[in-house]
Design an enzyme around this catalytic site. Structure first.
Site, PDB file in Angstrom:
ATOM      1  N   SER A  85       0.802  -1.228   0.000  1.00 27.31           N
ATOM      2  CA  SER A  85       0.000   0.000   0.000  1.00 27.31           C
ATOM      3  C   SER A  85       0.834   1.276   0.000  1.00 27.31           C
ATOM      4  O   SER A  85       0.273   2.375   0.117  1.00 27.31           O
ATOM      5  CB  SER A  85      -0.965   0.000   1.190  1.00 27.31           C
ATOM      6  OG  SER A  85      -0.333  -0.446   2.353  1.00 27.31           O
ATOM      7  N   THR A 187      -1.614   3.159   4.241  1.00 22.71           N
ATOM      8  CA  THR A 187      -0.851   4.401   4.176  1.00 22.71           C
ATOM      9  C   THR A 187      -0.017   4.615   5.435  1.00 22.71           C
ATOM     10  O   THR A 187      -0.517   4.433   6.548  1.00 22.71           O
ATOM     11  CB  THR A 187      -1.839   5.581   4.089  1.00 22.71           C
ATOM     12  OG1 THR A 187      -2.660   5.375   2.951  1.00 22.71           O
ATOM     13  CG2 THR A 187      -1.125   6.909   4.024  1.00 22.71           C
ATOM     14  N   THR A 205       1.646   7.033   0.182  1.00 19.16           N
ATOM     15  CA  THR A 205       0.782   5.885  -0.120  1.00 19.16           C
ATOM     16  C   THR A 205       0.741   5.599  -1.612  1.00 19.16           C
ATOM     17  O   THR A 205       1.000   6.486  -2.426  1.00 19.16           O
ATOM     18  CB  THR A 205      -0.659   6.187   0.361  1.00 19.16           C
ATOM     19  OG1 THR A 205      -1.443   5.005   0.292  1.00 19.16           O
ATOM     20  CG2 THR A 205      -1.326   7.263  -0.467  1.00 19.16           C
ATOM     21  N   ARG A 215      -7.471   8.613  -9.734  1.00 23.83           N
ATOM     22  CA  ARG A 215      -7.969   8.840  -8.376  1.00 23.83           C
ATOM     23  C   ARG A 215      -6.832   9.317  -7.473  1.00 23.83           C
ATOM     24  O   ARG A 215      -5.733   8.757  -7.462  1.00 23.83           O
ATOM     25  CB  ARG A 215      -8.575   7.548  -7.836  1.00 23.83           C
ATOM     26  CG  ARG A 215      -9.167   7.679  -6.412  1.00 23.83           C
ATOM     27  CD  ARG A 215      -8.198   7.276  -5.344  1.00 23.83           C
ATOM     28  NE  ARG A 215      -8.823   7.226  -4.021  1.00 23.83           N
ATOM     29  CZ  ARG A 215      -8.143   7.084  -2.895  1.00 23.83           C
ATOM     30  NH1 ARG A 215      -6.827   6.975  -2.917  1.00 23.83           N
ATOM     31  NH2 ARG A 215      -8.764   7.042  -1.735  1.00 23.83           N
ATOM     32  N   THR A 238      -4.864   7.475   8.025  1.00 19.50           N
ATOM     33  CA  THR A 238      -4.736   6.290   7.190  1.00 19.50           C
ATOM     34  C   THR A 238      -6.143   5.747   6.978  1.00 19.50           C
ATOM     35  O   THR A 238      -7.063   6.073   7.721  1.00 19.50           O
ATOM     36  CB  THR A 238      -3.824   5.250   7.869  1.00 19.50           C
ATOM     37  OG1 THR A 238      -3.587   4.161   6.968  1.00 19.50           O
ATOM     38  CG2 THR A 238      -4.425   4.706   9.163  1.00 19.50           C
ATOM     39  N   GLY A 239      -6.303   4.937   5.947  1.00 24.56           N
ATOM     40  CA  GLY A 239      -7.629   4.371   5.687  1.00 24.56           C
ATOM     41  C   GLY A 239      -8.262   4.981   4.457  1.00 24.56           C
ATOM     42  O   GLY A 239      -7.571   5.525   3.595  1.00 24.56           O
TER      43      GLY A 239
HETATM   44  N1  GLY Z   1      -5.460   6.975   2.727  1.00 20.90           N
HETATM   45  C1  GLY Z   1      -4.953   6.624   1.502  1.00 20.90           C
HETATM   46  C2  GLY Z   1      -5.885   6.708   0.381  1.00 20.90           C
HETATM   47  O1  GLY Z   1      -7.084   6.621   0.549  1.00 20.90           O
HETATM   48  O2  GLY Z   1      -5.415   6.851  -0.727  1.00 20.90           O
END
Ligand code: GLY
Length: 327
Positions: A85, A187, A205, A215, A238-239
């Protein structure tokens, strides 16, 4: 009605979320002795990032600057092909391209960021160059790549065999569904305070696996994925980035601390804001925040069970479980 749904409904009706805040403050308070050797200190998202903390500590324990520490720290997972990730080895978008997001902030409030960057192993270092060598805060896509190349960063293939295989398997059903706590990492967000009490933060990330091409998540957005104010403290997320972007979570955490909240209360506030605003989406998605305040106190909290973090303070580097709202 399952208990989580009932809980969310209560929340929607205006009740306070029933997190056991005091418990998590007590956990955080075990390390809250700012009068005694609180600095340097570094905190990062996710248990596997002990080595990232070690790299940051190497800088901090030699009297180095927090900015150098967080850059050195997050470069560890960026270079790790087993981390799916972040950076090299990150899972690609649905067209098979690894695209990276990162941001960095220093004690003066300077900030740099890159988004939708391809073929550069260390986006955090490009973000730092954006901060230090351009009049801008954020460069994206082809422009970010051209800037990185002009700064001497090598162009590299970041898609590993393992990531390619995961993508080939994903394509069979092409079902886009981010998973909670995938392999208990995601992340990396990192905040450090050095011996001179300078605060810096970094976040990097490869974003959501199999995302749409183009995106961009929260991680390169100052105030969403990470935010630092040297008078107050710093926070990182993160998330699921979409939930963090809509609430500008890291900025919210720092502003709560500015109003006097303990970092643990501040991160809980940001998580509760997300849960209150997006009760359906949080059922299946994770967000976690970490925070440090100017006193060297810390906080960490997630929507769901399973979010953990690493704290290096008073010569001890350890993994801790964060509290959560929904279990
Ligand atoms: N938190 C990382 C992402 O959604 O790209």
């Amino acid at each position: 009605m399952n208990s989580r749904r009932k809980f969310l409904q209560n929340t929607a009706l205006g009740g306070m979320l029933a997190g056991s805040s005091d418990f998590w403050i007590r956990q955080a308070a075990q390390f809250d002795r700012p009068e005694k050797n609180a600095f340097p200190v570094v905190i990062a998202t996710w248990g596997p990032n002990l080595k990232a903390n070690e790299a940051a500590w190497e800088v901090l324990s030699n009297g180095g600057r927090a900015l150098d520490a967080v850059e050195a720290g997050v470069k560890v997972p960026e270079a790790n092909p087993r981390d799916s990730s972040v950076g090299y080895g990150g899972f690609p978008d649905r067209e098979g391209h690894v695209t990276l997001d990162a941001c960095i902030m220093d004690e003066f409030g300077n900030a740099g960021s890159v988004s939708f960057l391809e073929n550069i192993k260390h986006p955090i270092s490009v973000a730092r160059r954006v901060m230090e060598k351009t009049p801008h805060v954020m460069l994206s896509g082809e422009g970010a790549l051209q800037f990185a190349l002009s700064e001497g960063f090598p162009k590299e293939e970041l898609l590993t065999d393992k990531a390619r295989q995961a993508w080939e398997e994903w394509k069979i059903e092409s079902n886009y569904k981010p998973k909670i706590n995938v392999e208990r990492h995601d992340t990396i967000g990192m905040v450090a305070i050095d011996a001179q009490q300078r605060i810096a933060g970094a976040c990097t990330t490869s974003g959501l696996a199999f995302k749409m091409r183009g995106r961009v998540g929260d991680s390169p957005v100052i105030g969403a994925g990470m935010f630092v104010d040297n008078e107050v403290g710093g926070a990182a997320a993160t998330g699921l980035g979409e939930l963090v972007l809509r609430t500008l979570g890291s900025f919210l955490v720092v502003e709560e601390m500015r109003r006097g909240a303990h970092p643990q209360k501040a991160v809980e506030k940001a998580i509760r804001r997300i849960v209150q605003k997006y009760p359906k989406e949080v059922e299946e998605n994770q967000v976690g925040f970490i925070a440090l305040d100017k006193k060297g106190r810390h906080g960490a909290f997630g929507i769901h069970k399973g979010f953990n973090y690493v704290l290096y303070q008073r010569n001890e580097n350890r993994v801790y479980e964060a509290g959560n709202v929904l279990g």
